[in-house]
Write an enzyme that holds these catalytic residues in place. Structure first.
Site, PDB file in Angstrom:
ATOM      1  CB  CYS A  91      -3.306  11.723 -12.419  1.00 18.82           C
ATOM      2  SG  CYS A  91      -1.581  12.195 -12.694  1.00 18.82           S
TER       3      CYS A  91
ATOM      4  CB  CYS B 195       0.770  17.866  -8.826  1.00 22.48           C
ATOM      5  SG  CYS B 195       0.258  18.295 -10.498  1.00 22.48           S
TER       6      CYS B 195
ATOM      7  CE  LYS C 199      -3.406   0.090   2.939  1.00 25.01           C
ATOM      8  NZ  LYS C 199      -4.152   0.243   4.198  1.00 25.01           N
TER       9      LYS C 199
ATOM     10  CB  CYS D  58       0.259  13.487  -7.946  1.00 20.53           C
ATOM     11  SG  CYS D  58      -0.184  12.424  -9.322  1.00 20.53           S
TER      12      CYS D  58
ATOM     13  CG  HIS E 268      -2.746  16.843 -13.881  1.00 19.25           C
ATOM     14  ND1 HIS E 268      -1.794  17.366 -13.042  1.00 19.25           N
ATOM     15  CD2 HIS E 268      -3.383  17.889 -14.434  1.00 19.25           C
ATOM     16  CE1 HIS E 268      -1.860  18.681 -13.064  1.00 19.25           C
ATOM     17  NE2 HIS E 268      -2.825  19.023 -13.914  1.00 19.25           N
TER      18      HIS E 268
END
Ligand code: FES
Length: 109
Positions: free
Chosen positions: A75, A84, A56, A73, A88
């Site tokens: 995505c 990020c 995980k 982020c 994306h």
């Protein structure tokens, strides 16, 4: 002669009935596999490459360390994950998706 004809008709009807049942079973099975199956191997993964050796992926940050603004982020395509990096945009263009980052910023006083 009538007995032979009746027997032949019975066999033809029986083959037709078996074919119809097999076709219905095949359609039912395909509908089940498509709509109701819980088989995870058919579902797309969100995480394609980040820490794949971990069961995980979890990140935790202290609020005091965030500064005035942090952009995370969502995505799973960022090379700087969990931050990020703008990946994306390309992902959305290629897939028609609409994901974007989570932006946390301090309220202006
Ligand atoms: S790079 Fe993933 S949300 Fe921006």
């Amino acid at each position: 002669m009538d007995v032979l004809r009746n027997c032949k008709n019975f066999i033809v009807e029986w083959i037709g009935a078996v074919s119809l049942a097999a076709g219905a079973a095949a359609v039912g099975y395909l509908a089940y596999k498509t709509l109701l199956s819980k088989d995870k191997s058919c579902k797309a993964m969100v995480n394609l490459h980040i820490q794949k050796d971990n069961p995980k992926v979890v990140h935790a940050f202290d609020m005091e360390d965030l500064g005035d603004k942090a952009v995370y982020c969502r995505c799973w395509r960022s090379k700087k994950f969990p931050l990020c990096d703008g990946a994306h945009t390309k992902h959305n263009e290629e897939t028609g998706d609409n994901v974007g980052p989570l932006i946390i910023k301090r309220k202006e006083a």
